[in-house]
Design a protein around this motif. Structure first.
Motif, short mmCIF file in Angstrom:
data_model
loop_
_atom_site.label_atom_id
_atom_site.label_comp_id
_atom_site.label_asym_id
_atom_site.label_seq_id
_atom_site.Cartn_x
_atom_site.Cartn_y
_atom_site.Cartn_z
N MET A 61 2.36 -8.26 0.64
CA MET A 61 1.72 -8.63 -0.63
C MET A 61 0.28 -9.06 -0.41
SD MET A 61 2.02 -8.95 -3.93
CE MET A 61 3.72 -9.22 -4.51
N SER A 62 0.05 -9.92 0.58
CA SER A 62 -1.32 -10.39 0.80
C SER A 62 -2.22 -9.25 1.28
CB SER A 62 -1.33 -11.55 1.80
OG SER A 62 -0.80 -11.18 3.05
N ASP A 63 -1.71 -8.37 2.14
CA ASP A 63 -2.50 -7.22 2.59
C ASP A 63 -2.88 -6.32 1.41
OD1 ASP A 63 -2.33 -8.10 5.19
OD2 ASP A 63 -0.84 -6.62 5.83
N ALA A 64 -1.93 -6.12 0.49
CA ALA A 64 -2.20 -5.26 -0.67
C ALA A 64 -3.27 -5.88 -1.57
CB ALA A 64 -0.91 -5.04 -1.46
N LEU A 65 -3.18 -7.18 -1.81
CA LEU A 65 -4.17 -7.83 -2.65
C LEU A 65 -5.55 -7.80 -2.01
CD1 LEU A 65 -2.03 -10.84 -3.93
CD2 LEU A 65 -2.82 -8.87 -5.27
N THR A 101 -7.60 2.91 -2.78
CA THR A 101 -6.94 2.33 -1.63
C THR A 101 -5.46 2.70 -1.69
OG1 THR A 101 -6.68 0.30 -0.32
CG2 THR A 101 -6.30 0.12 -2.69
N THR A 102 -4.77 2.46 -0.59
CA THR A 102 -3.33 2.69 -0.53
C THR A 102 -2.63 1.37 -0.28
OG1 THR A 102 -3.52 4.96 0.27
CG2 THR A 102 -1.44 3.84 0.69
N VAL A 103 -1.60 1.11 -1.04
CA VAL A 103 -0.78 -0.09 -0.88
C VAL A 103 0.52 0.29 -0.19
CG1 VAL A 103 0.61 -1.80 -2.12
CG2 VAL A 103 -1.73 -1.33 -2.84
N ASP A 104 0.80 -0.37 0.93
CA ASP A 104 2.08 -0.19 1.64
C ASP A 104 3.04 -1.25 1.11
OD1 ASP A 104 4.19 0.14 3.36
OD2 ASP A 104 3.14 -0.62 5.14
N VAL A 105 4.10 -0.82 0.42
CA VAL A 105 5.07 -1.77 -0.15
C VAL A 105 6.18 -2.09 0.83
CG1 VAL A 105 4.59 -0.80 -2.42
CG2 VAL A 105 6.67 -0.11 -1.22
N GLY A 106 6.23 -1.37 1.98
CA GLY A 106 7.37 -1.56 2.88
C GLY A 106 8.65 -1.26 2.15
N ASN A 107 9.57 -2.22 2.14
CA ASN A 107 10.78 -2.12 1.32
C ASN A 107 10.90 -3.38 0.48
OD1 ASN A 107 13.15 -1.05 0.26
ND2 ASN A 107 14.44 -1.78 1.94
N MET A 112 6.54 -3.55 -4.62
CA MET A 112 6.57 -2.25 -5.28
C MET A 112 6.63 -2.37 -6.80
SD MET A 112 10.44 -0.74 -4.58
CE MET A 112 10.40 -1.10 -2.84
N ARG A 113 7.08 -3.53 -7.31
CA ARG A 113 7.21 -3.68 -8.76
C ARG A 113 6.13 -4.57 -9.37
NH1 ARG A 113 13.52 -4.15 -7.38
NH2 ARG A 113 13.98 -1.91 -7.42
N PHE A 114 5.72 -5.62 -8.66
CA PHE A 114 4.73 -6.54 -9.23
C PHE A 114 3.31 -5.97 -9.19
CE2 PHE A 114 7.27 -10.69 -8.18
CZ PHE A 114 8.31 -10.25 -8.98
N LEU A 115 3.00 -5.12 -8.20
CA LEU A 115 1.61 -4.71 -8.02
C LEU A 115 1.16 -3.49 -8.84
CD1 LEU A 115 0.66 -5.48 -4.34
CD2 LEU A 115 0.26 -6.80 -6.41
N ARG A 127 -2.92 4.13 -4.60
CA ARG A 127 -1.71 4.86 -4.20
C ARG A 127 -0.70 3.87 -3.64
NH1 ARG A 127 0.64 9.62 -3.00
NH2 ARG A 127 1.86 9.82 -1.09
N PHE A 128 0.56 4.03 -4.04
CA PHE A 128 1.65 3.18 -3.55
C PHE A 128 2.59 4.02 -2.71
CE2 PHE A 128 0.02 0.80 -7.08
CZ PHE A 128 0.23 -0.53 -6.76
N ASP A 129 2.88 3.53 -1.50
CA ASP A 129 3.79 4.21 -0.59
C ASP A 129 4.57 3.13 0.15
OD1 ASP A 129 5.11 6.20 0.79
OD2 ASP A 129 3.26 7.30 1.29
N GLY A 130 5.60 3.52 0.90
CA GLY A 130 6.40 2.52 1.59
C GLY A 130 7.42 3.12 2.52
N ASP A 131 8.39 2.31 2.92
CA ASP A 131 9.47 2.77 3.78
C ASP A 131 10.29 3.83 3.06
OD1 ASP A 131 8.52 0.74 5.35
OD2 ASP A 131 10.28 -0.57 5.12
N PRO A 132 11.02 4.69 3.80
CA PRO A 132 11.84 5.70 3.14
C PRO A 132 12.81 5.13 2.11
CG PRO A 132 11.66 6.18 5.48
CD PRO A 132 10.99 4.85 5.27
#
Length: 457
Positions: A61-65, A101-107, A112-115, A127-132
C-alpha cells in the motif's frame, strides 16, 4: 523491518510440552493501517500514522501511494499527544496524484480494491497488476461501480486484474448500486475516496447479506475521524445505504491499534494448553472483528479479562465445540477451525461462504489440510462441520494464505509432526511469526521476541 533468517520450505510446528504462559505484543492492524494510509494520502494537509503495521500488505500500500506521488516519511518519534503512542511513525504528505505508473497489489485485497478509486483522482494511467491469485479474486463490482460514477477503466472485459485506470484528475461521483455480498471491501473502497469525488457518493448494497460488517464500521469511523460527513444505516439511514458528502479530509494523528485477529493463534495456544496469554494494549472499544475472540474462545472453554496490562486470556486445557455464525468475522474462521479440530465435541461454523473468494478458497483448503492430518471436516454450503478426531503429523499446506499458516501452527501445538509449508507467507500481516511463536512457547513474558517495537506495532 529487521531482516529475518530464511525459513525452511517445511517449518516444523512446535509441539507444546506444557502450559503456555506469556505476554505477546502483536503488531498493528493491517486493516487500520491501510485505511489510515489512504485517508492520509487524500487529505488536504499532512498527517501522521503511528504504530503502523510493517508487513507485505502495508508495504504494498505505501509503495503504491508513493508511486502515485504521495510522500511518506518513516520516522521514530514520541507522541505529541502524550498518549504513549511513540515509536515508529509515518508522516504522510499529500500531493497531486499522477501517473503513468504501475501498482503491484500482490494478493492484498485492501490494495486491489481501495486504490482503483484513488487512481481515478490521479492524472494519467495507473496500471494494476499482482500475484496470479489476485487475478481470480472478485473485483468486478468495484470496476462497474467506478464506471457508473464516471471512471474510465480498461480491463479487457475481465472484470478483474490486470487493468488500467485512466485517471482524469477527478471523479464525478453520485449514486451507485453494488452487490458487496462477496466482500465488504467493495463498500469500503468506494467510501474511502468519496469525500474527494465531486458529488461524494451514495452506495446502495443490493445483494445478499453483507459479510464483515465490522470492517465497514471501521471505514466509517475512520472517515469521520478524518472530518468526513457519512450517513449510515446505523445512524438511522436506509438499510444498506451509505452516503458520503464531498469535502476536504483533515490531516490527522492516527494511532494504529494492535491487530486483534492476529492475536488469535496466541490466544488459541492458551486455550489448548490450559495456560495464560496476555495481549498488551487490547482496546476497550474497537471496530476490529478480532474483538469477537473474547466471546468465541470463552464459549469454547477459556476465560478472559481486560486489565491495565491488556487482555488476559486463560484456558483450562478443555476445548468445547461451538455452533457459531461467523459472517461478520469471517477472517477468524481458519483459527477457530483449527481449535475446533481439537475440541471434545462437534462444531459448525456458519455464514462464511464468501471465504471461498479470499486469499485462497479457505473452506476447501481447511477441509483438505485438516483431513490430511486425520481430521473430519466437511464443507457445507456456507461453512464447515468439524468432528474432532485423533490426528497425526504431516504436511499442512498454506496456499500462500497467512491464516492457513497460523491455523496449522495451532494444530501443531497438540499434534506431533505437523510441518507447515511456506510459513513465510505469514509476513503478509504478521512479521516474524515463527520467532513470536517459539518465544511464546519459551515463556517470553516481556514480549521482546514479538515484532511489536521493531515492526511498527
Amino acid at each position: 523491518m529487521t531482516e529475518t533468517p530464511a525459513l525452511p520450505a517445511l517449518w516444523p510446528a512446535p509441539l507444546a510440552d506444557g502450559t503456555v504462559h506469556a505476554t505477546v505484543t502483536v503488531p498493528g492492524s493491517k486493516s487500520v493501517t491501510n485505511r489510515a494510509l489512504v485517508l492520509a494520502a487524500l487529505a488536504a494537509e499532512p498527517g501522521w500514522v503511528r504504530r503502523p503495521l510493517r508487513s507485505r500488505d502495508s508495504q504494498l500500500m505505501s509503495d503504491a501511494l508513493r508511486a502515485l506521488g504521495v510522500g511518506i516519511e518513516e520516522t521514530v518519534s514520541s507522541s505529541s499527544a502524550g498518549d504513549g503512542a511513540g515509536g515508529e511513525a509515518w508522516r504522510i504528505i499529500p500531493a497531486a496524484l499522477h501517473g503513468p505508473t504501475t501498482v503491484d497489489v500482490g494478493n492484498a485485497g485492501t490494495v486491489m480494491r481501495f486504490l482503483p478509486p484513488v487512481a481515478t483522482l490521479a492524472d494519467g494511467d495507473i496500471r494494476f497488476d499482482g500475484d496470479p491469485r489476485s487475478y481470480e479474486r472478485p473485483l468486478g463490482q468495484v470496476i462497474t461501480a467506478l464506471r457508473t460514477l464516471g471512471a474510465r477503466i480498461d480491463d479487457d472485459g475481465r472484470g478483474a486484474l490486470p487493468m488500467t485506470v485512466q485517471g482524469g484528475g477527478a471523479l464525478e461521483g453520485g449514486t451507485v448500486e453494488i452487490d458487496a455480498s462477496n466482500s465488504s471491501q467493495f463498500v469500503s473502497a468506494l467510501l474511502l475516496s468519496a469525500p474527494r469525488f465531486n458529488q461524494g457518493v451514495e452506495v446502495r448494497h443490493v445483494g445478499g447479506k453483507l459479510p464483515s460488517m465490522p470492517h465497514i464500521r471501521m471505514t466509517v469511523e475512520m472517515l469521520r475521524a478524518a472530518g468526513a460527513q457519512v450517513d449510515t444505516p446505523e445512524a438511522g439511514g436506509e438499510k444498506d445505504v451509505w452516503r458520503v458528502t464531498p469535502g476536504a479530509l483533515l490531516g490527522r494523528d492516527m494511532v494504529v491499534e494492535p491487530d486483534l485477529s492476529n492475536a488469535q493463534p496466541f490466544l488459541a495456544a492458551a486455550l489448548i494448553t490450559g495456560g495464560t496469554v496476555t495481549i498488551p494494549d487490547w482496546p476497550r472499544r474497537t471496530t476490529q472483528p478480532g474483538d469477537a475472540l473474547r466471546r468465541i474462545f470463552t464459549e469454547m472453554g477459556g476465560s478472559c479479562e481486560l486489565t491495565d496490562a491488556g487482555l488476559v486470556f486463560t484456558g483450562t486445557g478443555k476445548i468445547h465445540g461451538i455452533d457459531v455464525d461467523l459472517s461478520e468475522v469471517g477472517e477468524l474462521t481458519p483459527g477457530i477451525a483449527a481449535v475446533a479440530a481439537l475440541a471434545d465435541s462437534d462444531s459448525v461454523l456458519r455464514g462464511v461462504a464468501h471465504l471461498r473468494l479470499h486469499e485462497t478458497d479457505r473452506l476447501a483448503a481447511l477441509t483438505k489440510e485438516i483431513n490430511a492430518l486425520g481430521g473430519d471436516v466437511t464443507e457445507t454450503p456456507d461453512g464447515l462441520r468439524i468432528r474432532p478426531r485423533r490426528m497425526h503429523g504431516g504436511t499442512f499446506h498454506t496456499y500462500d494464505d497467512h491464516r492457513m499458516a497460523t491455523a496449522g501452527a495451532v494444530i501443531g501445538l497438540a499434534v506431533e509432526g505437523v510441518q507447515i509449508e511456506n510459513v513465510a507467507t505469514t509476513a503478509k500481516t504478521l512479521p516474524d511469526f515463527p520467532k513470536m511463536w517459539t518465544d511464546m512457547l519459551a515463556g517470553d513474558a516481556d514480549g521482546s521476541g514479538a515484532p511489536g517495537a521493531g515492526a511498527g506495532a
